[in-house]
Each structure stands twice: as C-alpha cells, then as structure tokens.
Design a protein around this motif. Structure first.
Motif, PDB file in Angstrom:
ATOM      1  N   SER A 139      47.603  32.588  33.659  1.00 30.29           N
ATOM      2  CA  SER A 139      47.700  31.127  33.721  1.00 30.29           C
ATOM      3  C   SER A 139      47.129  30.585  35.020  1.00 30.29           C
ATOM      4  O   SER A 139      46.449  29.554  35.043  1.00 30.29           O
ATOM      5  CB  SER A 139      49.166  30.694  33.564  1.00 30.29           C
ATOM      6  N   MET A 140      47.400  31.281  36.120  1.00 36.03           N
ATOM      7  CA  MET A 140      46.890  30.843  37.418  1.00 36.03           C
ATOM      8  C   MET A 140      45.368  30.916  37.477  1.00 36.03           C
ATOM      9  O   MET A 140      44.722  30.033  38.060  1.00 36.03           O
ATOM     10  CB  MET A 140      47.497  31.697  38.531  1.00 36.03           C
ATOM     11  N   LEU A 141      44.772  31.948  36.894  1.00 36.87           N
ATOM     12  CA  LEU A 141      43.314  32.068  36.903  1.00 36.87           C
ATOM     13  C   LEU A 141      42.669  30.893  36.171  1.00 36.87           C
ATOM     14  O   LEU A 141      41.622  30.382  36.596  1.00 36.87           O
ATOM     15  CB  LEU A 141      42.894  33.394  36.270  1.00 36.87           C
ATOM     16  N   ASP A 142      43.291  30.467  35.072  1.00 36.84           N
ATOM     17  CA  ASP A 142      42.760  29.318  34.346  1.00 36.84           C
ATOM     18  C   ASP A 142      42.862  28.043  35.183  1.00 36.84           C
ATOM     19  O   ASP A 142      41.938  27.216  35.190  1.00 36.84           O
ATOM     20  CB  ASP A 142      43.522  29.134  33.025  1.00 36.84           C
ATOM     21  N   VAL A 143      43.978  27.881  35.882  1.00 39.93           N
ATOM     22  CA  VAL A 143      44.195  26.668  36.663  1.00 39.93           C
ATOM     23  C   VAL A 143      43.299  26.646  37.901  1.00 39.93           C
ATOM     24  O   VAL A 143      42.769  25.596  38.291  1.00 39.93           O
ATOM     25  CB  VAL A 143      45.687  26.551  37.061  1.00 39.93           C
ATOM     26  N   LEU A 144      43.135  27.802  38.538  1.00 38.23           N
ATOM     27  CA  LEU A 144      42.338  27.858  39.769  1.00 38.23           C
ATOM     28  C   LEU A 144      40.876  27.466  39.549  1.00 38.23           C
ATOM     29  O   LEU A 144      40.206  27.031  40.481  1.00 38.23           O
ATOM     30  CB  LEU A 144      42.417  29.268  40.373  1.00 38.23           C
ATOM     31  N   ASP A 145      40.405  27.629  38.333  1.00 35.97           N
ATOM     32  CA  ASP A 145      39.015  27.278  38.026  1.00 35.97           C
ATOM     33  C   ASP A 145      38.861  25.836  37.537  1.00 35.97           C
ATOM     34  O   ASP A 145      37.751  25.432  37.164  1.00 35.97           O
ATOM     35  CB  ASP A 145      38.459  28.229  36.952  1.00 35.97           C
ATOM     36  N   SER A 146      39.959  25.084  37.523  1.00 35.04           N
ATOM     37  CA  SER A 146      39.900  23.711  37.004  1.00 35.04           C
ATOM     38  C   SER A 146      39.277  22.765  38.036  1.00 35.04           C
ATOM     39  O   SER A 146      39.219  23.051  39.235  1.00 35.04           O
ATOM     40  CB  SER A 146      41.305  23.225  36.627  1.00 35.04           C
ATOM     41  N   GLU A 147      38.841  21.616  37.546  1.00 36.47           N
ATOM     42  CA  GLU A 147      38.142  20.656  38.388  1.00 36.47           C
ATOM     43  C   GLU A 147      39.059  20.004  39.418  1.00 36.47           C
ATOM     44  O   GLU A 147      38.648  19.734  40.549  1.00 36.47           O
ATOM     45  CB  GLU A 147      37.504  19.576  37.506  1.00 36.47           C
ATOM     46  N   TYR A 148      40.314  19.738  39.058  1.00 41.61           N
ATOM     47  CA  TYR A 148      41.181  19.036  40.001  1.00 41.61           C
ATOM     48  C   TYR A 148      41.536  19.922  41.200  1.00 41.61           C
ATOM     49  O   TYR A 148      41.823  19.412  42.299  1.00 41.61           O
ATOM     50  CB  TYR A 148      42.447  18.526  39.303  1.00 41.61           C
ATOM     51  N   VAL A 149      41.514  21.248  41.028  1.00 41.65           N
ATOM     52  CA  VAL A 149      41.740  22.146  42.158  1.00 41.65           C
ATOM     53  C   VAL A 149      40.548  22.094  43.110  1.00 41.65           C
ATOM     54  O   VAL A 149      40.710  22.054  44.345  1.00 41.65           O
ATOM     55  CB  VAL A 149      41.996  23.586  41.667  1.00 41.65           C
ATOM     56  N   LYS A 192      39.046  17.501  49.256  1.00 36.40           N
ATOM     57  CA  LYS A 192      39.800  16.508  50.027  1.00 36.40           C
ATOM     58  C   LYS A 192      40.447  17.105  51.276  1.00 36.40           C
ATOM     59  O   LYS A 192      40.953  16.370  52.124  1.00 36.40           O
ATOM     60  CB  LYS A 192      40.888  15.881  49.148  1.00 36.40           C
ATOM     61  N   GLY A 193      40.466  18.430  51.357  1.00 36.29           N
ATOM     62  CA  GLY A 193      40.994  19.071  52.549  1.00 36.29           C
ATOM     63  C   GLY A 193      42.473  19.384  52.510  1.00 36.29           C
ATOM     64  O   GLY A 193      43.089  19.608  53.561  1.00 36.29           O
ATOM     65  N   LEU A 194      43.082  19.411  51.308  1.00 36.98           N
ATOM     66  CA  LEU A 194      44.492  19.774  51.214  1.00 36.98           C
ATOM     67  C   LEU A 194      44.689  21.223  51.634  1.00 36.98           C
ATOM     68  O   LEU A 194      43.836  22.081  51.381  1.00 36.98           O
ATOM     69  CB  LEU A 194      44.999  19.577  49.788  1.00 36.98           C
ATOM     70  N   PRO A 195      45.823  21.554  52.267  1.00 34.69           N
ATOM     71  CA  PRO A 195      46.088  22.947  52.655  1.00 34.69           C
ATOM     72  C   PRO A 195      46.096  23.869  51.438  1.00 34.69           C
ATOM     73  O   PRO A 195      46.604  23.502  50.367  1.00 34.69           O
ATOM     74  CB  PRO A 195      47.467  22.873  53.313  1.00 34.69           C
ATOM     75  N   GLU A 196      45.527  25.058  51.599  1.00 40.71           N
ATOM     76  CA  GLU A 196      45.430  26.000  50.491  1.00 40.71           C
ATOM     77  C   GLU A 196      46.807  26.378  49.947  1.00 40.71           C
ATOM     78  O   GLU A 196      46.996  26.537  48.748  1.00 40.71           O
ATOM     79  CB  GLU A 196      44.671  27.250  50.944  1.00 40.71           C
ATOM     80  N   ARG A 197      47.765  26.515  50.863  1.00 45.10           N
ATOM     81  CA  ARG A 197      49.123  26.872  50.429  1.00 45.10           C
ATOM     82  C   ARG A 197      49.699  25.791  49.514  1.00 45.10           C
ATOM     83  O   ARG A 197      50.344  26.091  48.504  1.00 45.10           O
ATOM     84  CB  ARG A 197      50.022  27.067  51.644  1.00 45.10           C
TER      85      ARG A 197
END
Length: 306
Positions: free
Chosen positions: A195-205, A211-216
């Motif tokens: 599930s995380m692999l699918d989300v990590l490749d999404s456009e909003y990520v 935008k410079g949000l912290p990776e954590r």
C-alpha cells in the motif's frame, strides 16, 4: 447492493451447514465417548442409561438433526468430559482467554509489522527492504507450533525471562502472543509495504516534497494515513484467523482458552464439546468476513453480485 448482501448471508449460512456436518462427522469418528469416561468393567445398564440420556443410542441422522435444532437455539448440550457443565458454559468460560490472546497477537502484528512495512517501502531495495523481506518470509513459512516451542526453549527455559505455560500476568502472555502473531506480522508487513509503494508514487506526495514538507511528516502522516485503509479492513479477518489458529499455540503453552479446550475435547472424544467449539470458531470467522464484505459493498458501489 441488497442482492449482494443477501447472497453473501446465504453463502455464510451454507458454509455453517457444511461445517456442522463436518464437525458432527469428525466428532463421531473418534468413537463412543463413553469408552473414555467409563471403566472397562462398567455395568451394561449404566452404559445404556447414559447412552439414552445423551441420545447417542439413536441413528446418526437423528442425532445430527437434533444437534442442529438445539444449536440454533444456543443449546450445544452437555459435555461428556465435564458433565456438570453445558458446552455453552464451558465456551463462555474460556472465550475471553482466547480473545485476550488473539488481541495480543494483533497488537504484536501492528507494533512490529506496520513500522517495518513502512520502512521497507520507504527505503526500497536497501538493507531495510531486504530485512523486511526476510522477516515476511520467515513469518509465513515457520510453523506456529514450532515457533512457540523454540520461543519457550530460548526465553523461558534457557533465559528464564518468561513462564513456560499457564495464564497469569503480562509475562505469561508475551511468548504465546508473539508466536501466534508472527504470521500476521508477515502479512501486515507485506500489506503495508504494498500500500505504501502505491501511495509513495502518487502525485500529491511529489507535490508535498516540492513544497518542502519534512520527509518524516510526508511518510508517517500523509502516506501512512492513505495506505492504512487496506490494513484496517484486514483487521476483522485477522481476528477471526487468530482465534481459529489458536489451537496449536494454546496447546503448546497450556493457555486455558477455546483452542486448548478443543484439543482436550478431541483427545477425550467429547464430540458435543468439539462440535460446539468448531461451530463457534466458524461463526466468528464467517461473521468477520461477512462484515468486511458488507463494508466493502457500502464503501465501493462497484461491488455487485453477478
């Protein structure tokens, strides 16, 4: 949607009927339970009276229909090994111990499997990912009872950190919870990773990183929140699986739950108790799956029964 739900309920009832037949057949395959209760020189009159009292002198088909009719009303009869108690009383007495063990197993799966799943997806093709794959492989390949014996030998016998068996405080719960939850650790890990692999490749990520949000914050707040949908729906099935799969672990650790009670019922040919526990396990598992299916039907309108 109503047709889909009705068909799923009818399928659940059909499965219960099939399991009741299997449980009835397996219970009677062990022989006459009076052979395990009465001595070899027992009086024939006493044996005949007990057979009539428990109805085991009737033809098998009559015994089955009587059993089903009573079970529908919540009456599973009296135990042969514990004649002072009804089967329903014995199940109710041991039920919370099995729930406690299953809940601890789910906690182990979440505490260990979820963070490792997130790390393996975040650091794909690194040492974290390979370690997670090894954990998943071992979790789904090691027999549960073997793992329980190994944990007992290392942490209870050699290191003397935990008790070897029985039910008491938290220390008594640790080893059986880890043993029964380890398979679910592997399942949770793989599910979260996928599930995380699918989300990590999404456009909003990608936009959040621009935008410079912290990776954590991106990983543990935004990504995990969306990736947690599939693991959450897996919880109901996991609870049913852990309860049904508790027989071997409860036997290894002498945990006084339904699994250990089922083992003793099988050893003593107590088929009234055997059938009652099997139907209880089956009902829990079917209801859990049915609730998940119904929830999916409401959440996803594309699901229909064709």
């Amino acid at each position: 949607m109503q047709r889909y739900i009705i068909m799923r309920i009818l399928q659940a009832i059909l499965v219960l009927v099939v399991v009741s037949v299997i449980a009835f057949a397996l219970g009677h395959a062990g022989g006459n339970p009076l052979d395990a209760i009465l001595p070899d020189d027992a009086d024939a009159t006493v044996r005949a009276d007990l057979e009539e009292f428990w109805g085991i002198n009737k033809p098998l088909h009559e015994q089955y229909f009587t059993y089903v009719w009573n079970a529908v009303r919540g009456d599973f009869g009296h135990s042969f090994k514990y004649p002072r108690f009804t089967v329903s009383e014995l199940i109710a007495d041991r039920f919370m111990a099995t729930i406690q063990l299953a809940g601890a197993g789910i906690l182990v799966a979440v505490v260990i499997g979820l963070p490792i799943g997130v790390l393996t997806a975040t650091y794909r093709d690194t040492i974290f990912d390979w370690t997670g794959k090894v954990v998943a492989l071992l979790g789904q390949s090691l027999p549960v009872f073997w793992l329980g014996i190994v944990l007992m030998w290392i942490f209870a016998v050699q290191l003397d950190w935990f008790p070897t068996s029985g039910k008491g405080g938290i220390r008594n719960l640790v080893l059986p919870a880890v043993a029964i939850g380890w398979f679910q650790v592997a399942a949770m890990l793989r599910l979260v990773r996928s599930s995380m692999l699918d989300v990590l490749d999404s456009e909003y990520v990608k936009l959040a990183r621009i935008k410079g949000l912290p990776e954590r914050k991106i990983i543990w707040k935004h990504c995990l929140r969306n990736a947690a949908i599939a693991p959450l729906t897996y919880f109901a099935i996991t609870l049913g699986s852990l309860m049904v799969g508790s027989v071997s672990i409860e036997t290894v650790f002498q945990w006084p739950g339904l699994g250990f009670l089922l083992f003793n019922a099988a050893r003593s040919s107590d088929y009234a108790l055997l059938q009652g526990i099997m139907l209880t396990f089956t009902t829990i598992y079917i209801v859990a799956n049915l609730l998940v299916d119904i929830a999916y039907a409401y959440l996803d309108p594309r699901i229909r029964y064709n």
